[in-house]
Design an enzyme around this catalytic site. Sequence first.
Site: not given
Ligand SMILES: NC(=O)c1ccc[n+]([C@@H]2O[C@H](COP(=O)([O-])OP(=O)(O)OC[C@H]3O[C@@H](n4cnc5c(N)ncnc54)[C@H](OP(=O)(O)O)[C@@H]3O)[C@@H](O)[C@H]2O)c1
Length: 271
Positions: A141, A155, A159
């Site tokens: 989340s 979002y 979440k």
């Molecule tokens: N970074 C932050 O600040 C942060 C903070 C709180 C929570 N989060 C959460 O952490 C998780 C990972 O985020 P991240 O920051 O690592 O983002 P990221 O770098 O964009 O990675 C996101 C991952 O999700 C996959 N993805 C996205 N849309 C998809 C779809 N429609 N089908 C299949 N795969 C999908 C992407 O792969 P492909 O593009 O190859 O599909 C990638 O592997 C997410 O749930 C995000 O909401 C992130």
Amino acid sequence: MKHRLGGVYAITGASKGIGRAFAHALAPKASALVLLARDAKALKAVSAELTKLNPKLSVETYSVDLSDPKAIKKTTDAIRKAHRTINGIVNNAGYARPGYFHELPADEFEKAMRVDYLGAVHVTRALHDLVPKGGLITFTSSVVGYMGVFGYSSYAGAKFALIGFAETLRQELAAREIQVSVLCPPDTETPGYAIENQTKPVETQALSAGAKLMTAEAVAQKFVNGIERGKFLINCNFDSALIYRLKSIWPSLVHRIMLGMIKKAQKKKLS
Ligand SMILES: NC(=O)c1ccc[n+]([C@@H]2O[C@H](COP(=O)([O-])OP(=O)(O)OC[C@H]3O[C@@H](n4cnc5c(N)ncnc54)[C@H](OP(=O)(O)O)[C@@H]3O)[C@@H](O)[C@H]2O)c1
């Protein structure tokens, strides 16, 4: 109940960012990793990194769009053919599209629910029966999953929904002794975060300005520590843990503090 790390893990969103870091963190303890995301090439690259680190590890990759229930069914059917047991389902895929509520297109709210919420629900429904006693189901989340933040209307809905789903699942799967955990990362330096920054309203930028960015590796380490301690809701740093406590005991104070920061940013924008 505490899950003991080991066995087969299915990780969604493993092609980059936090999901890739999860794969690296779990690789030393796992026997097999099943990686899911859309970008097949990026998944292969992560798979190569992992097998270089641990040549005994079996890694499979599945290119799938998790916003499409039919594609999830096809992929999870293939995973079921390959595995009789999945020790852990790590639902991590997701994205955020910040913007002013009134400027976000209507379908953005539906897309956020399909990717960030329903993707995890469908993957979990399709694979949970393969998770044995002592197994694990996790969700990524966000701090925005327990505290609404200016600019994250689409979002936050998805979440928040994930945490409600996970809380319910935790009760329903207790009899099967399955650990359910939710990770709530703060701002973390990932490719996804860089994309988010392109559309953040100034108020959203102001709210996160003071916060130190975490690395995906540090978040993954907090995730592993939290799981090993049997935690349900895993915060990743002192600030998020404080916000979580304060929000539950004194929500009006948190609201006042945030409103003060938002008004200051709006005043600066106008001047
Ligand atoms: N970074 C932050 O600040 C942060 C903070 C709180 C929570 N989060 C959460 O952490 C998780 C990972 O985020 P991240 O920051 O690592 O983002 P990221 O770098 O964009 O990675 C996101 C991952 O999700 C996959 N993805 C996205 N849309 C998809 C779809 N429609 N089908 C299949 N795969 C999908 C992407 O792969 P492909 O593009 O190859 O599909 C990638 O592997 C997410 O749930 C995000 O909401 C992130």
